[in-house]
Structure formats: structure tokens, C-alpha cells
Design a protein around this motif. Sequence first.
Motif, short mmCIF file in Angstrom:
data_model
loop_
_atom_site.label_atom_id
_atom_site.label_comp_id
_atom_site.label_asym_id
_atom_site.label_seq_id
_atom_site.Cartn_x
_atom_site.Cartn_y
_atom_site.Cartn_z
N PRO A 98 0.70 -1.15 -0.18
CA PRO A 98 0.03 0.13 -0.17
C PRO A 98 0.92 1.30 -0.04
N VAL A 99 0.68 2.11 -1.02
CA VAL A 99 1.46 3.17 -1.10
C VAL A 99 0.72 4.50 -1.23
N SER A 100 1.14 5.30 -0.29
CA SER A 100 0.14 6.69 -0.30
C SER A 100 1.24 7.66 0.57
N GLU A 101 0.67 8.92 0.73
CA GLU A 101 1.66 9.86 1.35
C GLU A 101 1.75 9.76 2.88
N PHE A 102 0.79 8.60 3.23
CA PHE A 102 0.99 8.27 4.82
C PHE A 102 1.78 7.09 5.05
N SER A 103 1.50 6.10 4.12
CA SER A 103 2.13 4.83 4.40
C SER A 103 3.63 4.77 3.74
N LEU A 104 4.05 5.69 2.99
CA LEU A 104 5.46 5.72 2.43
C LEU A 104 6.25 6.38 3.57
N PRO A 105 6.10 7.43 4.23
CA PRO A 105 7.03 7.84 5.18
C PRO A 105 7.11 6.64 6.26
N SER A 106 5.90 5.99 6.61
CA SER A 106 5.80 5.04 7.81
C SER A 106 6.89 3.70 7.15
N PHE A 107 7.03 3.44 6.16
CA PHE A 107 7.83 2.52 5.66
C PHE A 107 9.22 2.95 5.79
N ALA A 108 9.22 4.16 5.30
CA ALA A 108 10.88 4.69 5.28
C ALA A 108 11.40 4.62 6.64
N ALA A 109 10.70 4.81 7.83
CA ALA A 109 10.80 4.95 9.13
C ALA A 109 11.32 3.60 9.52
N ALA A 110 10.65 2.57 9.09
CA ALA A 110 10.76 1.34 9.40
C ALA A 110 12.18 0.85 8.82
N LEU A 111 12.19 1.24 7.61
CA LEU A 111 13.61 0.81 6.72
C LEU A 111 14.77 1.43 7.43
N ILE A 112 14.73 2.86 7.81
CA ILE A 112 15.71 3.25 8.61
C ILE A 112 16.16 2.80 9.96
#
Length: 435
Positions: free
Chosen positions: A172-186
Motif C-alpha cells: 500500500p503506497v500513499s502519502e501516509f504509508s510511504l513515510p511509515s515504511f521509510a521510518a521502518a527501513l531506517i
Amino acid sequence: MTVENPRRALGVVFLIVFVDLLGFGILIPVIPLYALSFGATEFVGSLLIASYSAMQFLAAPFLGRLSDARGRRPVLLLSLTGSVLAWTLFGIAGSLAVLFAARMLAGAMGGNIATAQAYIADITSAEERAKGLGLLGAAFGLGFVFGPALGGFFASEPVVALARDVLPAAVPVSEFSLPSFAAALITGTNLLLAYVVLPESRPPDERTDASDSRESRVEQLLSALRTPGLGALVAAFFLVSFAFSALESQFIFLTNDQYAYGATENAVILTYVGLVLAVVQGGLVGPLTDRFGEYRLAVGGTAIQVLTLAAVPFSPVLGQFVPSVGPLVSVGPTLPAGVVALLVVMTPLSFGNALTNVSLNTLVSRSADDDEQGGAFGLTQSAGSLARTFGPALAGGLYTGIAFWAPFVVGGLLMLPILALLARVDNRVIAATTA
């Protein structure tokens, strides 16, 4: 000290805390609007924001005691693992209930700051401990500066569009989910780094029983409040954090309502505020303290916030007296006059808040004995966590129940009792800071 290379270990802990706060900061511009996307009111969105601090307040003592019994390294690794799960869950959340669960898990894992502080105490001498803890504070500041900027980047339309083209359709890609996944990756990268290079700082023969009974943080706060001089400072720190939480929790709701700003636009403003805070705390506080002393800076910083915090929601009205700005570059946006006025107000507000926070911390330290410094700083952290738990709830209720301006005006008015509390500070402490 049992670590062979304390300097490297200190650097690793700095990086762990910085990256941890970077992941947290990424979601600051996203969380309120994410809650609204599920139909939440501003009050419910404020509760979502507050749930992090509530769980952090509850979990920090437990994680600290667990690290005393099991070692610092496993607790830090556990908390980072939990943060990866929390931010991933945040990205795939399909309901408001899942958002709350993810946010609360992240808050519980964010209680690892107590363990990070204990790690630094393990690997530094008494003479160097203040420098080590100061480095930890710098990691906090940098995380809050760069985190929102990254959050705005990952929430921007071009990046979201690119991710939709590149990532599998199941993601799921959105302006809300993508920052969340970036935080998880970092945070996941941070976990791998810690697993590989972070040594244990507490040998088995120095560990204690995790069930060791101690005063709870609430009991410690109540005890401090009954202590002459110190109680006034701790109460002042609580009120500063409580009042400023009105801005922290309602700001994005306000700009969304007044200017239709999304995560990316708010990230730019929040990054600017973070830079002001960093410049004041890192460069201006020292010279200003040398000239005026901590007590006068605490009073002055508080007085500045009385008017500026209350003025934030009226930036569209104040915009009638300032021009619009831009575009700064040929393809840049034009800043409406109201936003220019907002930035004009936010600059002294951030300046005053930085002065007040640093000065109150120093005054608390001066009011405690040399062997009670750790406990003194723990008191301010506990007071701040409690304030950021209850402050957003009240601010959200005022925003939805009365008017958009109410939490900011009430926050400004709450600064007035702080001035009265500062008048009760021990005269010896005042004399030592103004000599």
C-alpha cells in the motif's frame, strides 16, 4: 567501564538514538493527517499523538530495570526490533484502531532512552558523563530537525508516484504509508548496525534483579514537588511542556484547516522550527547564559511564549500587515502573507521555548546535589512525558469543542503561572546564575 573502546561505543549509541529519533521525526508531519484520513476528529487525532508519550512514560522505567538485570545491549536491540514492527504496522494500518496499536507500540519501544542514558553512564567516567549525555541530547535535536524534512520528502507527490511505479501492487503506497515504511527501513538499518557493532556495557556480575522495588516515576515527581525550590522548577517544566504541546499537537490540524497544507508543506515549516531550536540550543544559549544567566533566560523565554503562542492561530489576520514572499526560485511556490506571518510568529516562539527548556533543565541541575544529577534530569523527563500525554488531549478537546484558536490561547495563558513559579526559586540558585 568494561567496554574496550568507549569512544566508539559512545558514537554507536549516538547513532542509534539519532536514527531512532529520525524515524520518529519522519512521521511528525504525517500522523495528524493520517488520523483524519480515517475519519477521526482533531480530538481523536490528538489522543493518537498523546498515546506515544503515555506508553513511553510507562515503559521507560521497565526497560531501564530490565537493562539493569539483562544488560543494555539486548534491551536496545529489543526496542529497535519493536520500533521496526510498529512503523511497519503503521504503514499497513487499515483502521484507526491499528494506528493506535502501532503508535502505542512505538511509544513503548521509545522508552529505550532510559537504557541509552544508562549505557552512557556505564562507559563514561563521572567527569565525562555530562558530555556524553549532552551528545545524546544533540542526537535528539538532529533527529527532530532532519526527521520531518524526510517525512515531507517521502510524502511528496513525485516520490509517492515513483513508489507506486516501482513497488509491487501488494504494497500500500500513499502519502501516509510511504513515510511509515521509510521510518521502518531506517530503524531496521539501525537495528542491524547495533547488532553488529554495539558491545555490552554491563557485565553479568554487575546486574541486578529486575523486580527490585523502587519508587515509581509518579511517586518521584510528587516527592520532588514537595521539595522547596526544586518543586517550583519541576512544576514550571511541566507547564512549559504542557502548554507547548498545544502547538505540537494542533499545529498541523491548524495549517490544514487554514491553508490546506499537507504533510510536505508542514514538513518544511517544522524543519525550519527545528533549525531555530538547534541554532538556539547549540549556538546561542551559551553566550546568552554567560551574559544574562539561566534564571533571567528562563523568565525571558517564558515571557516571549506568552504572546507568541497565543498569536499562532491568528496568522491569517496578522498576514494583512506583511507581504507575501516568493517564489524564492523560478519554480518555487509563493508563500501567502498569512504563512509569512506564521513564520514570523514561530521564530520568536521557538527561540523562547529553547531558552526556557535549556534554562529550566540547568536550574533543576543546580538545585540538586552532585550525586543526584541523574535523578534530577529524570524528573524533568518524567514531567515532560506526562505533560505531552495530557496536554494534547486537552488541546484537541479545546480545538474541536470551542474553537481553533482556543488551545493556543490557553497555552499562552498557561505560561503566566510559570513566571509565578520562577519567583519561588531558591535565592541562592538565582544568585549563582546571575552573578
